[in-house]
Design an enzyme around this catalytic site. Structure first.
Site, PDB file in Angstrom:
ATOM      1  N   ASP A 149      -3.565  10.929  -2.595  1.00  0.00           N
ATOM      2  CA  ASP A 149      -4.123  10.697  -3.936  1.00  0.00           C
ATOM      3  C   ASP A 149      -5.479  11.398  -4.020  1.00  0.00           C
ATOM      4  O   ASP A 149      -5.978  11.931  -3.039  1.00  0.00           O
ATOM      5  CB  ASP A 149      -4.262   9.189  -4.215  1.00  0.00           C
ATOM      6  CG  ASP A 149      -5.287   8.520  -3.311  1.00  0.00           C
ATOM      7  OD1 ASP A 149      -5.132   8.604  -2.087  1.00  0.00           O
ATOM      8  OD2 ASP A 149      -6.259   7.920  -3.818  1.00  0.00           O
ATOM      9  N   HIS A 460       3.568  12.983   1.280  1.00  0.00           N
ATOM     10  CA  HIS A 460       3.105  12.437   0.006  1.00  0.00           C
ATOM     11  C   HIS A 460       1.682  12.957  -0.194  1.00  0.00           C
ATOM     12  O   HIS A 460       0.709  12.339   0.224  1.00  0.00           O
ATOM     13  CB  HIS A 460       3.118  10.909   0.086  1.00  0.00           C
ATOM     14  CG  HIS A 460       2.774  10.239  -1.205  1.00  0.00           C
ATOM     15  ND1 HIS A 460       3.718   9.950  -2.162  1.00  0.00           N
ATOM     16  CD2 HIS A 460       1.591   9.805  -1.697  1.00  0.00           C
ATOM     17  CE1 HIS A 460       3.129   9.358  -3.184  1.00  0.00           C
ATOM     18  NE2 HIS A 460       1.833   9.259  -2.935  1.00  0.00           N
ATOM     19  N   ASP A 506      11.011  12.158   6.272  1.00  0.00           N
ATOM     20  CA  ASP A 506      10.091  13.174   5.746  1.00  0.00           C
ATOM     21  C   ASP A 506      10.386  13.436   4.268  1.00  0.00           C
ATOM     22  O   ASP A 506      10.913  14.473   3.904  1.00  0.00           O
ATOM     23  CB  ASP A 506      10.249  14.451   6.586  1.00  0.00           C
ATOM     24  CG  ASP A 506       9.235  15.528   6.201  1.00  0.00           C
ATOM     25  OD1 ASP A 506       8.235  15.194   5.546  1.00  0.00           O
ATOM     26  OD2 ASP A 506       9.465  16.700   6.574  1.00  0.00           O
ATOM     27  N   GLU A 515       2.399   9.725   3.959  1.00  0.00           N
ATOM     28  CA  GLU A 515       1.177  10.212   3.335  1.00  0.00           C
ATOM     29  C   GLU A 515       0.266  10.810   4.421  1.00  0.00           C
ATOM     30  O   GLU A 515       0.637  10.851   5.616  1.00  0.00           O
ATOM     31  CB  GLU A 515       0.452   9.067   2.603  1.00  0.00           C
ATOM     32  CG  GLU A 515      -0.563   9.590   1.601  1.00  0.00           C
ATOM     33  CD  GLU A 515      -1.153   8.521   0.677  1.00  0.00           C
ATOM     34  OE1 GLU A 515      -0.618   7.410   0.592  1.00  0.00           O
ATOM     35  OE2 GLU A 515      -2.182   8.841   0.042  1.00  0.00           O
TER      36      GLU A 515
HETATM   37  O1  9MR Z   1      -4.225   3.437   4.989  1.00  0.00           O
HETATM   38  C1  9MR Z   1      -4.154   2.262   4.230  1.00  0.00           C
HETATM   39  C2  9MR Z   1      -3.174   1.329   4.886  1.00  0.00           C
HETATM   40  O2  9MR Z   1      -3.600   0.942   6.159  1.00  0.00           O
HETATM   41  C3  9MR Z   1      -3.000   0.111   4.007  1.00  0.00           C
HETATM   42  O3  9MR Z   1      -2.009  -0.721   4.569  1.00  0.00           O
HETATM   43  C4  9MR Z   1      -2.615   0.550   2.586  1.00  0.00           C
HETATM   44  C5  9MR Z   1      -2.441  -0.607   1.633  1.00  0.00           C
HETATM   45  O4  9MR Z   1      -3.642  -1.237   1.390  1.00  0.00           O
HETATM   46  O5  9MR Z   1      -3.593   1.439   2.063  1.00  0.00           O
HETATM   47  C6  9MR Z   1      -3.739   2.598   2.815  1.00  0.00           C
HETATM   48  O6  9MR Z   1      -4.732   3.395   2.259  1.00  0.00           O
HETATM   49  C7  9MR Z   1      -4.407   4.164   1.134  1.00  0.00           C
HETATM   50  C8  9MR Z   1      -5.564   3.976   0.164  1.00  0.00           C
HETATM   51  O7  9MR Z   1      -5.589   2.672  -0.300  1.00  0.00           O
HETATM   52  C9  9MR Z   1      -5.551   4.993  -0.970  1.00  0.00           C
HETATM   53  N1  9MR Z   1      -5.424   6.322  -0.502  1.00  0.00           N
HETATM   54  C10 9MR Z   1      -4.259   6.525   0.349  1.00  0.00           C
HETATM   55  C11 9MR Z   1      -4.331   5.625   1.557  1.00  0.00           C
HETATM   56  C12 9MR Z   1      -3.195   5.899   2.541  1.00  0.00           C
HETATM   57  O8  9MR Z   1      -1.970   5.435   2.102  1.00  0.00           O
END
Ligand code: 9MR
Ligand code: ZN
Length: 533
Positions: A149, A460, A506, A515
């Site tokens: 994102d 992602h 993948d 991601e």
């Molecule tokens: O990396 C984060 C993961 O450990 C958490 O379980 C998840 C849900 O809260 O969020 C992940 O972080 C994301 C972040 O909130 C927004 N940018 C992408 C991150 C990776 O998925």
């Protein structure tokens, strides 16, 4: 594809070398490019492996220490893909995982000279407004996109920076020779430090005059799958949190130590800003962060801020030698801070690293000993986990969650740190964690884009999903296997009951599996820097 799983980025000449086989064999040969057998060994039957469900066989050729390009052939007739053995097999991998940060730069365009086909126009350069106080505008462009994102989150950024900066503090040789082909290349500062400065300068803009630091800067929700320059939603700055403030104080104080040799003015500015944030911490209680209801970008919430404050005071003591910070750090230690946790949420281990690396006479001998021992016992436990897994991943079942490759690489960091400060050498184990990341795993896949003959390519990651280029931006560390993917349709590809190490696909729609983020790359940067040093 061969089911002989190797490190697809190769092996270090005098290092540990292992391959995993899932088909039975008794003996193996290493074959050179002319077809000659240059080494022979026996295959070991490890037996059933709980994380993969595989009946695992292993071929250890650590004793083989000749350089070149080889294949591994078993007596049952299987041949591996070719692999390199040489002094510095991870130079490309290291440069790629480092340059990944340049590709994530926000607030600027990426030009063809530095980004090649991945060039794009300037993004997210408009002013942001305060979430609750819309008329207040803030110029806070810059920094790195966090992940797939386009959000920018302070705690995530501070922790990623700390991994890289500590990699530099401990293993500078690996960085000094890098040429990442970024706009700052050739300016006399190691490229990776110039890259980190880009993020540090953004965090500076997120600091309020009273030292409090805003938690994040994002649009209201995540952008559609568009190029960054086409994400034109209103940018919001979300409230100050004590975690963001403490992590900023900490990472700025650390950066002060690192940058003072290259740019003392910048370093002084960092230290002054760190002390300002510490004043805010002294004056304010815990301010945990949670998303306002209408905001759906990442929350990066945490349960407590004591470990963040501990990290902040430890770094400020390391940077200044000021006894007030020393005392505050020691007081916080009484609150059962975990001493080897390296983030992104629990950051006590970054505080102990500050103490271990500062070299101040006023450091207490018994505390240094406690911190060193903490890393050694953690490494012992992780080595035990690695030994009981056929692939030698230092993981337990709980580690196979969202972003499991971060755990794998953070465990690589623990092995590196314990080796650097302790009495025992865990290099072999750090190497094995990288092997797992690079293909010695139950899917035989390389979890770093652009590296390896069988690699992830559909993460992602918004630019990659949109740019129409078949090969993904290189050097991105993928989140990896997750036993509990949050997307219900992931079960179409990964039936319930799939072993944890195989719970991966993948496909770009699955952010909880596929991601990328800045703090999943950074522990890999650190671990590889250790192995290359
Ligand atoms: O990396 C984060 C993961 O450990 C958490 O379980 C998840 C849900 O809260 O969020 C992940 O972080 C994301 C972040 O909130 C927004 N940018 C992408 C991150 C990776 O998925
Ligand atoms: Zn941007």
């Amino acid at each position: 594809m061969a089911t002989i799983y190797i490190n697809q980025s190769g092996y270090i000449t005098d290092g540990t070398k292992r391959a995993v086989l899932v088909n039975p064999a008794k003996k193996f040969d290493i074959i050179d490019e002319s077809g000659a057998t240059v080494f022979s060994g026996s295959v070991k039957h490890f037996g059933n492996d709980e994380y993969s469900g595989d009946d695992v066989f292993t071929a250890d050729f650590s004793e083989f220490a000749s350089e070149g390009k080889f294949t591994l052939r078993t007596d049952s007739g299987e041949t591996s893909e070719a692999f390199e053995v040489n002094g510095k097999p991870y130079d490309k991998l290291f440069d790629d995982v480092s340059k990944a940060y340049y590709f994530l730069r926000c607030g600027c365009g990426l030009d063809e000279k530095h980004a090649g086909v991945y060039k794009h126009d300037k993004c997210h350069h408009t002013n942001a407004v305060l979430w609750k106080d819309n008329p207040v505008e803030l110029e806070a462009s810059g920094g790195w996109h966090d992940a797939g994102d386009y959000g920018r989150y302070v705690t995530a950024g501070a922790v990623a920076l700390a991994h890289i900066l500590y990699g530099y503090v401990l293993y500078p040789k690996s960085f000094d020779k890098q040429n990442l082909n970024i706009p700052e290349s050739g300016n006399g500062t190691p490229d990776m430090l110039s890259e980190c400065r880009y993020e540090l300068e953004w965090i500076m803009k997120m600091q309020r005059a009273d030292g409090g630091v805003y938690h994040k800067l994002t649009t209201k929700g995540h952008a559609a799958f568009v190029m960054p320059e086409d994400d034109n939603g209103q940018l919001y700055v979300l409230p100050v949190s004590s975690m963001a403030t403490a992590d900023t104080a900490a990472v700025f104080a650390l950066a002060y130590r690192v940058y003072k040799k290259y740019d003392s003015k910048f370093a002084d500015k960092l230290l002054a800003a760190a002390e300002k944030s510490a004043e805010w911490l002294d004056a304010n209680p815990e301010f945990l962060f949670d998303n306002p209801k209408e905001c759906t970008t990442g929350a990066y919430g945490e349960w407590r801020d004591e470990d963040n404050r501990f990290w902040a005071y430890a770094e400020l003591f390391a940077a200044t030698g000021n006894e007030t910070y020393h005392d505050k750090m020691k007081q916080l230690l009484e609150l059962e801070i975990q001493l080897t946790q390296l983030g992104y949420a629990s950051v006590g281990g970054l505080g102990t690293l500050a103490y271990l690396t500062c070299g101040r006479e006023s450091c207490e001998k018994d505390l240094l000993e406690i911190f060193r021992n903490a890393y050694t016992s953690e490494a012992e436990w992780l080595a035990y986990l690695a030994d009981k897994n056929g692939y030698n991943a230092a993981m337990n079942l709980n580690h196979f969650g969202w972003g499991s490759n971060m755990n794998l690489m953070k465990h690589g960091m623990v092995f590196a740190i314990a080796t650097t400060f302790g009495k025992k050498d865990y290099t072999e184990y750090a190497q094995k964690q990288l092997d797992v990341l690079m293909g010695v795993n139950a899917l035989g896949i390389s979890y770093v884009t652009g590296n390896g003959y069988y690699r992830c390519n559909y993460p992602h990651l918004r630019p990659t999903a949109t740019d129409g280029i078949e090969e993904c931006i290189p050097g991105m560390v993928i989140g990896g296997p997750n036993q509990n993917p949050v997307e219900p349709t992931a079960r179409d590809y990964i039936p319930a009951g799939t072993p944890p190490m195989k719970s991966y696909v993948d496909r770009e729609e699955f952010y909880s599996l596929n991601e990328i983020t800045i703090y999943w790359n950074s522990p890999a940067v650190f671990t590889i820097a250790f192995l290359l040093n």
